[in-house]
Each structure stands twice: as structure tokens, then as C-alpha cells.
Scaffold this motif. Sequence first.
Motif, PDB file in Angstrom:
ATOM      1  N   ASP A 314       0.837  -1.197   0.000  1.00 38.66           N
ATOM      2  CA  ASP A 314       0.000   0.000   0.000  1.00 38.66           C
ATOM      3  C   ASP A 314       0.874   1.251   0.000  1.00 38.66           C
ATOM      4  N   GLY A 315       0.459   2.216  -0.774  1.00 35.98           N
ATOM      5  CA  GLY A 315       1.131   3.509  -0.738  1.00 35.98           C
ATOM      6  C   GLY A 315       2.285   3.643  -1.696  1.00 35.98           C
ATOM      7  N   ILE A 316       2.726   2.553  -2.333  1.00 39.55           N
ATOM      8  CA  ILE A 316       3.845   2.673  -3.269  1.00 39.55           C
ATOM      9  C   ILE A 316       3.435   3.480  -4.496  1.00 39.55           C
ATOM     10  N   VAL A 317       2.225   3.256  -4.988  1.00 36.63           N
ATOM     11  CA  VAL A 317       1.744   3.957  -6.186  1.00 36.63           C
ATOM     12  C   VAL A 317       0.864   5.125  -5.770  1.00 36.63           C
ATOM     13  N   ASP A 318       1.132   6.291  -6.341  1.00 37.30           N
ATOM     14  CA  ASP A 318       0.298   7.426  -5.949  1.00 37.30           C
ATOM     15  C   ASP A 318      -0.433   8.081  -7.113  1.00 37.30           C
ATOM     16  N   ARG A 319      -0.143   7.675  -8.363  1.00 37.46           N
ATOM     17  CA  ARG A 319      -0.892   8.260  -9.471  1.00 37.46           C
ATOM     18  C   ARG A 319      -0.763   7.395 -10.713  1.00 37.46           C
ATOM     19  N   GLU A 320      -1.694   7.634 -11.638  1.00 30.55           N
ATOM     20  CA  GLU A 320      -1.699   6.946 -12.909  1.00 30.55           C
ATOM     21  C   GLU A 320      -1.636   7.976 -14.030  1.00 30.55           C
ATOM     22  N   VAL A 321      -0.942   7.618 -15.095  1.00 26.94           N
ATOM     23  CA  VAL A 321      -0.853   8.499 -16.253  1.00 26.94           C
ATOM     24  C   VAL A 321      -1.124   7.693 -17.511  1.00 26.94           C
ATOM     25  N   GLY A 322      -1.528   8.399 -18.566  1.00 32.35           N
ATOM     26  CA  GLY A 322      -1.762   7.757 -19.855  1.00 32.35           C
ATOM     27  C   GLY A 322      -0.683   8.115 -20.855  1.00 32.35           C
ATOM     28  N   PHE A 323      -0.967   7.871 -22.117  1.00 31.13           N
ATOM     29  CA  PHE A 323       0.014   8.130 -23.175  1.00 31.13           C
ATOM     30  C   PHE A 323       0.453   9.583 -23.207  1.00 31.13           C
ATOM     31  N   ALA A 324      -0.481  10.509 -23.006  1.00 30.09           N
ATOM     32  CA  ALA A 324      -0.179  11.928 -23.170  1.00 30.09           C
ATOM     33  C   ALA A 324       0.876  12.415 -22.184  1.00 30.09           C
ATOM     34  N   ASP A 325       0.917  11.816 -20.993  1.00 29.07           N
ATOM     35  CA  ASP A 325       1.822  12.299 -19.958  1.00 29.07           C
ATOM     36  C   ASP A 325       3.013  11.375 -19.709  1.00 29.07           C
ATOM     37  N   LEU A 326       3.152  10.319 -20.495  1.00 30.05           N
ATOM     38  CA  LEU A 326       4.202   9.337 -20.228  1.00 30.05           C
ATOM     39  C   LEU A 326       5.596   9.949 -20.330  1.00 30.05           C
TER      40      LEU A 326
END
Length: 351
Positions: A314-326
Motif C-alpha cells: 500500500d502507498g507505493i503507487v500514488d498516481r496513474e498516467v496515460g500516453f499523453a503524460d508518459l
Amino acid sequence: MSGRLRRAAVLDGPRSLSIRHDVDLDLRPGTVLVAVDRCGIGGSDVAAWISGEAVSGAWFGHEWVGRVLAAGEAAEHRYEGERVVGATSAPCGRCRPCRAGIPAHCTLVLAMILGTDEHASPHGAFADVIRVDARRVQPAPEGVDDTGAALAEPAAVAMHAVTQAEPQPGDLVAVIGAGTIGLATTALARLAGAGPVVAVDPEPAQRDLACDLGADAAVAPGPELRRWLNEHGHGLGADVVYDCAGRADSLAVAADAARPGGRLVVVGAMADGANLDPSEVVVKQLTVRGSLAYTVSDVRRALELMADDRLRLDGIVDREVGFADLATVLTELANNPGAPRKVMFAPAVGS
């Protein structure tokens, strides 16, 4: 049968990628096409971004979970709609290491992990769809969500590392580096019965996260680490040390932290070499082992522990991004190697 890709991120050179829409993946016998749900952005992805070079096209984006779109002929036990993670096969039994009785070094297993096997996609899982050998995928348990399942690959790397030293109940363990693999190593060493476990990292936020995930303490390398080991290690040092940092100076820190006769496991690859005086290994009579990648059983065990809520990341990942922000995120991570939280790529974000 072919799977026309909508998008796939491909490295073009140092700090440069393109989103391609023209990649065709043929469904070969013994393979599956997988629609990617999540793919973790790991340290090796950032290193590839900086250098412009990856081990293979399929390596750029290799911590993934998705659902089978189609299974080719001879793709045994795989079916459309099945939720799977990227792993590897059992040893092939035919290559030279297998025939020599050392299946842990099977060349097919390593090729699948590195994405250099004959069925690998020309790109990694920063994409809508990838093709993989059907023997490579493992079912993702229902009790593990997509974010957790995408962490199965680094968790398996940590699982493999922990077993190289076989920490015993009560062993003092030091984990150098509190990135994703270091954090998972910390949690798994604790599950193995080791204790106390100390995480070592220069970044305060990463030390805090290590404590949240099971470390008894987290300290900075240098004087703070030495003081802690003197107090808790009888003035001798740690029984087991895992170097998960992979920096030029981290192996020297690890060897210095180990007690005489201690065990040192090298997990992080040192691209720029290592600043270690071999005499320290000799004088302390350290047992030094390398830990490369993982086995299919490491992946299965990591997923089982996650499903049982015993291995919590828990807590390792804090956000998700798609192709536009990779590309932007890869640049951020390259410019800030101390960033404590992991970013997850999800094709659907921003679609």
C-alpha cells in the motif's frame, strides 16, 4: 489473426519516444494477445529513457497486468477474458544450463523476462495491446487489484532476492535502497521472520514509506546507519544485507553494514560500476550472492501473499498516467531519482 494497435509508446532515443499507431501484432501459435490494464514505470524504464536504449523493445514497460484478447493455437490453459500478469515460464529443460542440471539459469526463462524470446512484441506494455508467449503469463488472483497485480513483477524480483540469503528468524537485516524493489524486499524479509529490519535510503519520504511497509527503522546511509547498527547489531553489523539501490556507492555501503561472516545479496545492477574495496569482503569473509530477476514460482508466491493480504505494498503507487503524460513523467523521474512514489501507466487514462 492480427491485433491492430491503437497506440504503443516506443523509445526513439535519449529522452525521446513516439506514440505509434501502425504496429501489427500477429497471433502466433503458442501466444496470446493481452489488452494492457496497468504497467508500472520502473527504474529500468527510467534508465532506458535516459540512455535511449533498452534491453529489448519489449523491456520498455514490463511490469504489467491485462486481459487476454485472444489465444493462439497451442496456447494451453489460456482463454479470452482471463486476467493475467507478465511472468515467465518454467525452465525449458532443453537449453545448456537445463541439461547441465542448473535450471535456475535457463536461457528461455531469462529471454522471456528480458523480452528477447521469439514471441515477444516489438514494444513493451506502454501500449494498448502486447503479444507474449502463452507460457509466460500467470493468472492474477481475484483478491489482487490491477495496481497490485502490476507490482507482481518487482515483488517477484524481491522474493527471489530474499531467498538468496534465507534470513532466519531474528536475523538483523539491512535493505539498502527504498525504491519499489527495496520496499518489497523489506516487507518480504519481515514475512520471512527476520527482525529487526532496517531500511536505508537518503530520502526521508522513502524512509517513512519503508516503515509503513514493515521496517522496524529507516535511516540515512553514513553515520546514522552506523549508529543504528552499533546499537542494534551488537556493534558488529547486520546478519543479512540486500543492496537494492544499484548505485555506484551502494555496494560499499552494503558491505560496510554487514557483520563479519554476514551475507550480502546484490540485487540492483550497477551500470556505472561499484565503489567497493574487495579487501572488505575478504577481511569480513562475507558471503556475496547476486540475484537476477525471478522464477515463475517467485511470481506465483508473491501473488499468493498479496491475495492473502500478507504482502501489502500500500502507498507505493500514488498516481496513474496515460500516453499523453508518459514522456513528462519519465522526465520527472529521471530528474528526481529520489521520488518515493511509483507512477503507474494506464492506457485508458486520458482516452
